[in-house]
Write a protein that holds these residues in place. Structure first.
Motif, short mmCIF file in Angstrom:
data_model
loop_
_atom_site.label_atom_id
_atom_site.label_comp_id
_atom_site.label_asym_id
_atom_site.label_seq_id
_atom_site.Cartn_x
_atom_site.Cartn_y
_atom_site.Cartn_z
N PRO A 69 46.76 6.33 33.44
CA PRO A 69 46.59 5.03 34.10
C PRO A 69 47.45 3.93 33.49
O PRO A 69 47.70 2.91 34.13
CB PRO A 69 45.10 4.73 33.90
N ALA A 70 47.92 4.14 32.26
CA ALA A 70 48.74 3.12 31.61
C ALA A 70 50.19 3.15 32.09
O ALA A 70 50.95 2.22 31.83
CB ALA A 70 48.69 3.31 30.09
N GLN A 71 50.56 4.22 32.79
CA GLN A 71 51.92 4.37 33.28
C GLN A 71 51.99 4.07 34.78
O GLN A 71 50.98 4.09 35.47
CB GLN A 71 52.43 5.79 33.01
N SER A 72 53.19 3.79 35.26
CA SER A 72 53.39 3.49 36.68
C SER A 72 53.04 4.71 37.53
O SER A 72 53.64 5.78 37.37
CB SER A 72 54.83 3.08 36.93
N PHE A 73 52.07 4.53 38.42
CA PHE A 73 51.70 5.64 39.30
C PHE A 73 52.83 5.96 40.28
O PHE A 73 53.06 7.12 40.61
CB PHE A 73 50.42 5.31 40.08
N LYS A 74 53.53 4.93 40.73
CA LYS A 74 54.63 5.15 41.68
C LYS A 74 55.70 6.05 41.06
O LYS A 74 56.18 6.98 41.71
CB LYS A 74 55.25 3.81 42.08
N SER A 75 56.07 5.79 39.81
CA SER A 75 57.07 6.62 39.15
C SER A 75 56.57 8.05 38.99
O SER A 75 57.31 9.01 39.19
CB SER A 75 57.41 6.04 37.77
N TYR A 76 55.29 8.19 38.64
CA TYR A 76 54.69 9.51 38.49
C TYR A 76 54.69 10.24 39.83
O TYR A 76 55.04 11.43 39.91
CB TYR A 76 53.26 9.36 37.97
N LEU A 77 54.34 9.53 40.89
CA LEU A 77 54.30 10.12 42.22
C LEU A 77 55.68 10.61 42.65
O LEU A 77 55.82 11.70 43.21
CB LEU A 77 53.78 9.09 43.22
N TYR A 78 56.70 9.82 42.36
CA TYR A 78 58.05 10.20 42.78
C TYR A 78 58.58 11.37 41.95
O TYR A 78 59.38 12.17 42.44
CB TYR A 78 58.98 9.00 42.69
N ARG A 79 58.14 11.49 40.70
CA ARG A 79 58.51 12.67 39.92
C ARG A 79 57.89 13.93 40.52
O ARG A 79 58.53 14.98 40.59
CB ARG A 79 58.08 12.50 38.46
N ILE A 80 56.64 13.80 40.95
CA ILE A 80 55.98 14.93 41.62
C ILE A 80 56.75 15.30 42.88
O ILE A 80 56.96 16.48 43.18
CB ILE A 80 54.52 14.58 41.97
N ALA A 81 57.19 14.29 43.63
CA ALA A 81 57.96 14.54 44.86
C ALA A 81 59.25 15.29 44.54
O ALA A 81 59.65 16.19 45.28
CB ALA A 81 58.25 13.23 45.57
N GLN A 82 59.91 14.91 43.45
CA GLN A 82 61.13 15.62 43.04
C GLN A 82 60.83 17.08 42.75
O GLN A 82 61.57 17.97 43.16
CB GLN A 82 61.73 14.96 41.80
#
Length: 203
Positions: A69-82
Motif C-alpha cells: 500500500p505504500a507504493q503506487s498501485f498504478k505502477s504495480y498494475l502496469y508492471r502486472i500488465a507487462q
C-alpha cells in the motif's frame, strides 16, 4: 455500484489486500479502460486485449497479498500488465496461427521502431542458429546459402559428393528452423520492449 468517495487509495488497497470485493471493483472500474487501451496498442486485436485485461485483474486479485500500500498501485498494475503481455507473446511463439495473425496486423499497422527491432533480433537469432550447427553443416550452409555457391561448386571446394552436400543442407535447414522456433519468443519480447520504450506504452 456506489462507492465511498472519501476513502483514499491507500485505504482501498488495505481493504483489497483483506479480500474486499468492493475495493477490488473500485480499482477495476478505475483502471480497466486505460489498461485495455494500452494492451490494445500492442496486440491490435480487440478480443485478445479484452482477455489480457481480464487476466491482469485476475492476477491482481490472486496476488493481492503481495500489494504494498505504500507504493503506487498504478505502477504495480502496469508492471502486472507487462508480465501478462510477455506471457501472451511467449504463447504466440508456440502458436503458428496466432503468429500469422499478429504478424499481419503488425505489418498493416506500420511501426518503424518495432519493425527495425524485429528484423534485427530475427537476424541475431538466425546468427545464433547458424553458430549452433556442427562445423561441417555450418561450413556447407555458409557456402551455399550465404555465399550463394551451387551444390556442385561446394562439392568441388570441399571434395565431397553433391548428395552429401544436399543431405547436410537439409539437416542444417531443419536444425536452424527448430532453433528459430525455440527462440522466437525472444524476438517478440525484444520488439515489445522497444515499442514500449519508444511510445511509453506501459508506463
Amino acid at each position: 455500484m456506489h462507492l465511498l468517495t472519501d476513502h483514499t487509495e491507500t485505504e482501498y488497497l488495505h481493504q483489497l489486500i483483506e479480500g474486499d470485493q468492493q475495493a477490488f471493483t473500485y480499482f477495476y472500474d478505475t483502471f480497466k479502460l486505460p489498461i485495455y487501451r494500452k494492451l490494445l496498442k500492442m496486440v491490435r486485436i480487440e478480443t485478445v486485449a479484452e482477455e489480457l485485461t481480464q487476466d491482469v485483474f485476475v492476477r491482481i486479485w490472486d496476488k493481492r497479498m503481495l500489494i504494498d500500500p505504500a507504493q503506487s498501485f498504478k505502477s504495480y498494475l502496469y508492471r502486472i500488465a507487462q508480465h501478462i503481455l510477455y506471457d501472451f507473446y511467449r504463447k504466440v511463439a508456440r502458436d503458428e496461427r496466432l503468429q500469422r495473425e499478429i504478424s499481419l496486423l503488425h505489418i498493416t499497422t506500420h511501426d518503424p521502431v518495432s519493425e527495425e527491432v524485429f528484423l534485427k533480433e530475427t537476424q541475431n537469432i538466425l546468427d545464433q542458429a547458424i553458430a549452433s550447427l556442427s562445423d561441417q553443416q555450418r561450413q556447407i550452409f555458409t557456402l551455399c546459402r550465404i555465399e550463394g555457391k551451387s551444390y556442385r561448386e561446394v562439392s568441388e571446394i570441399l571434395g565431397i559428393s553433391v548428395h552429401t552436400i544436399s543431405t547436410h543442407m537439409t539437416r542444417a535447414s531443419k536444425n536452424i528452423q527448430a532453433f528459430m522456433l525455440r527462440n522466437q519468443h525472444l524476438i517478440w519480447i525484444a520488439t515489445i520492449l522497444a515499442a514500449s520504450f519508444e511510445k511509453n506504452i506501459l508506463h
